[in-house]
Structure formats: structure tokens, C-alpha cells
Design a protein around this motif. Sequence first.
Motif, PDB file in Angstrom:
ATOM      1  N   ASP A 105       4.165  17.707   9.260  1.00  0.00           N
ATOM      2  CA  ASP A 105       2.958  17.448  10.039  1.00  0.00           C
ATOM      3  C   ASP A 105       1.785  17.014   9.166  1.00  0.00           C
ATOM      4  N   ALA A 106       1.739  17.471   7.922  1.00  0.00           N
ATOM      5  CA  ALA A 106       0.618  17.115   7.037  1.00  0.00           C
ATOM      6  C   ALA A 106       0.532  15.619   6.790  1.00  0.00           C
ATOM      7  N   TYR A 107       1.628  14.896   7.000  1.00  0.00           N
ATOM      8  CA  TYR A 107       1.656  13.450   6.734  1.00  0.00           C
ATOM      9  C   TYR A 107       1.209  12.636   7.950  1.00  0.00           C
ATOM     10  N   ASN A 108       0.705  13.348   8.976  1.00  0.00           N
ATOM     11  CA  ASN A 108       0.048  12.690  10.117  1.00  0.00           C
ATOM     12  C   ASN A 108      -1.450  12.543   9.913  1.00  0.00           C
ATOM     13  N   GLN A 109      -1.985  13.100   8.837  1.00  0.00           N
ATOM     14  CA  GLN A 109      -3.434  13.099   8.661  1.00  0.00           C
ATOM     15  C   GLN A 109      -3.986  11.670   8.689  1.00  0.00           C
ATOM     16  N   PRO A 110      -4.984  11.421   9.560  1.00  0.00           N
ATOM     17  CA  PRO A 110      -5.571  10.069   9.634  1.00  0.00           C
ATOM     18  C   PRO A 110      -6.584   9.863   8.508  1.00  0.00           C
ATOM     19  N   ARG A 111      -6.142   9.225   7.451  1.00  0.00           N
ATOM     20  CA  ARG A 111      -6.963   9.036   6.257  1.00  0.00           C
ATOM     21  C   ARG A 111      -6.796   7.602   5.755  1.00  0.00           C
ATOM     22  N   ALA A 112      -7.825   7.124   5.050  1.00  0.00           N
ATOM     23  CA  ALA A 112      -7.794   5.772   4.495  1.00  0.00           C
ATOM     24  C   ALA A 112      -7.379   5.750   3.031  1.00  0.00           C
ATOM     25  N   ASP A 113      -6.993   6.929   2.468  1.00  0.00           N
ATOM     26  CA  ASP A 113      -6.698   6.973   1.037  1.00  0.00           C
ATOM     27  C   ASP A 113      -5.249   7.328   0.730  1.00  0.00           C
ATOM     28  N   TRP A 114      -4.320   7.136   1.694  1.00  0.00           N
ATOM     29  CA  TRP A 114      -2.903   7.270   1.375  1.00  0.00           C
ATOM     30  C   TRP A 114      -2.509   6.179   0.367  1.00  0.00           C
ATOM     31  N   PRO A 115      -1.503   6.417  -0.474  1.00  0.00           N
ATOM     32  CA  PRO A 115      -1.030   5.349  -1.363  1.00  0.00           C
ATOM     33  C   PRO A 115      -0.575   4.139  -0.545  1.00  0.00           C
ATOM     34  N   VAL A 116      -0.918   2.948  -1.012  1.00  0.00           N
ATOM     35  CA  VAL A 116      -0.607   1.732  -0.265  1.00  0.00           C
ATOM     36  C   VAL A 116       0.281   0.800  -1.085  1.00  0.00           C
ATOM     37  N   THR A 117       0.973  -0.081  -0.362  1.00  0.00           N
ATOM     38  CA  THR A 117       1.762  -1.156  -0.965  1.00  0.00           C
ATOM     39  C   THR A 117       1.131  -2.480  -0.571  1.00  0.00           C
ATOM     40  N   GLN A 118       0.900  -3.344  -1.566  1.00  0.00           N
ATOM     41  CA  GLN A 118       0.318  -4.659  -1.298  1.00  0.00           C
ATOM     42  C   GLN A 118       1.418  -5.611  -0.825  1.00  0.00           C
ATOM     43  N   LEU A 119       1.166  -6.294   0.297  1.00  0.00           N
ATOM     44  CA  LEU A 119       2.131  -7.235   0.869  1.00  0.00           C
ATOM     45  C   LEU A 119       1.476  -8.576   1.113  1.00  0.00           C
TER      46      LEU A 119
END
Length: 417
Positions: A105-119
Amino acid sequence: MRKPIALLAIAAAVGALLVQTSAPALAHGSMVWPGSRTYLCYQDGRAGSGGGDLQPTNPACVAAVAQGGKQPLWDWYGNLISNAAGRHREIIPDGDLCGPTTKYDAYNQPRADWPVTQLTANATVTLRYNAWAPHPGTWEQYVTKDGFDVTKPLKWSDLEPVPFDKITNPPLGNGEYSWQARLPNKSGRHIIYSLWQRSDSPEAFYSCSDVVFGGGVPDTQPPTAPGTPVASSVTGSSVRLDWPASSDNFGVTEYKVYRGDQVVATSATNSATVRGLSSNTEYTFRVVATDSAGNASPSSAGVTVRTGSGPGACTVTYTKPSTWNGGFTANVKIANGSSEAVRAWELVWDFPAGQRLSQAWSSTVTVADGKATAKGASWNADIAAGGTAEFGFNATTTGAVTDPVGFTLNGVSCAIP
């Protein structure tokens, strides 16, 4: 010398048995490129530990560990529901898509700082999915709609209505499934939502990959015009429309059915049912296709339909044969009082705050945005003229058990005795 040899043989056999019984009993896996939240937080934890522990440094990963501990990172490949059986939208509430069980459930947090992948938008890439324990099945990849806000809980309605990529039994090698897919024409921050439904089990896996799209070639080419709609299943209040599909250089994402200048239905496929019509009335409908860039096709030719004479009258009887502290059972009976059959029935009602669906029978029930929608099963999808249909469900509640005050059947209000 025989005794030591015999003992060695027995030890070898026991060791082999231990190795066999320690193998994973269930399938496990997660998207590794573009990386899922659990996978990238696991990698972040390895990089930050400097040893055998996991010490994430990314702020979102740190917050996830603070809420749910480190075990979900060690088990980054186990974000699953064992009895999903394709019922993803039915059993996973809005806001729980990235972690549909308590463990994740902790990975549902609505945040803008999760690790991202550039596509790169529109690029053809190789998607990679870990195969901790391989099994046959189908993968579907969805992307969030334009304007999606990552700082708000992810809802089913935030995803594009059709997957940009779907594959069954992709190639497997070196512990990973990998296959080529064309990325959608998007820009900026998005989530790629992956579903893996096993075909040899009801078990399904879920992952959210945070991505940023850049580059790409702007899509300015609209889809071709849809074919002329064909009307069927005409009742006093609804009509089904089917039409030859449009084509597009990147793919059609949605069809809109118009009556005049008003959109009366939308669909991800080349079929839709228009509801809420008046009986014994003539209507003309046309269809327009759109793609992911918002380009609209020329309109289809129109089709003119006259609805039936039946008013579509219905009565709903709602009873609770059993209630208990924190839950209840409800039975629902739909009576079709019109002179026409109700095809592919859908019953909609307000689902009071504090109540949560846990099980349903004789129908498929989904809850979204405070509304419950029940659809008939394959064997009771239609209600004959003067006939009835019945179904039931169990729900949990955190407050008083209140009854619904209004029902609509295929867009028509029903009486409540």
C-alpha cells in the motif's frame, strides 16, 4: 568404505530435495524497464546501503519504507493478487492501483518524487519484465491520460481506455521476459501501469512505472472516418451501435457518438450503447474517432433509428437479509415492467460513503466515484419483458448501514416499493 559412500548418497539426495522444495511456489515478477516503483526503490536501497541492508535515499522510497517497512523492497517482484482472474477493475479500488494489497500500500502514495525513467515519445523500445518464476499469461501496458496529476491518487479513469501495448507469452531469456513495443505519443510526467494476468492461474501482478516522456515527432494526422453505424438491440430507451473501425498512424484511442452536436456515448471499441432515450422517437447518430494526440477524424455517415414503444419501466427491491457489526449482505431484485426485453442490463445506484464492496454473486459489481454498477452474468444478461433478475453482494461498513434511495436500469429510473 561402503558406509561413508552410502551416507554421502543419502546426504546428496536430501540436499537435492531441499533445493527442490525451496523453489518459489508462485509466479513472481515486475517491470524492470521502465522500472516499477518497487524495483527502482529496491535498487535505490541497494545503492544507499553500502552493505547487505537496503537504505533508500530517494524521498518517495524513504517514505514508502517508513510506512510499509523494507520487506516489500526485498519482495519487489511480488506485488500480486492471487485470485484476480481478470477482475482487476472490480477488486482494486481507485487509489490502490500501484499497491492493491496491504503489504504494498505504501507504493500508492501520490508523490512527484518517485524514481523516474526517461522515455522518448513514439519510440519503439524493448520492455523488460522480471521472470522470477515464469508462467504463461498476458501483459497489458496502460499510460495515464494527458493532464494526469501524479500528486493525486491514481484512479482507473486516469488511464487511457485501451492499452498502448498488449502481448501474450512474450519471449523469455536470462530470467526476463522482453518484447518490443511502441511507446505512446505523450509528453511530460506519466505513469505506465502494467498488468500481468497468468493464463494457468487466477493470479495477477501489478506495477506502476513513473516515466517522463520527451522528444518524439508531434502527431498531427487524424484517424480515418469510421464506417456507417449499424443499429441493433433497439428498445424504448436505448440502442446499440456498431461501426467499421477507423485507422490511425499511432492508433485510435476513443470513439465519440454524437446526436447533433452532443456527445451521447464514448467507447474504446467500435461499439457503444446509447441510453436514456425517449420511447417512440426518431434519432440520428454519427461517430467520430480520436487518437492520443487529440486529433479528430471526419465524421461517419449518420444512421437514423426510431426507439421502441415500451417505456422501460422497472422496479427494484433492495433487501438486507443479514447485517452484522461492520458489514451486511444485500439482495437486489430487478423487475422489468415494460413490454420489451432489457438487453445487457446495467443497474446503477449510489454507494454510500463508508461502505466497501467485498463480494458479489449472479452479477459483476464495480464501485467508482461513489456509484455502484451491476452487470448481468453471461446467463442472466437480459431481462425478458415482464421478467426479473436477481443478484446479491456483501459489503463492509464503518458507519450506519443505509439503503440506496435511487436506482437506474440502463439509464432509466426505477421505482422502489
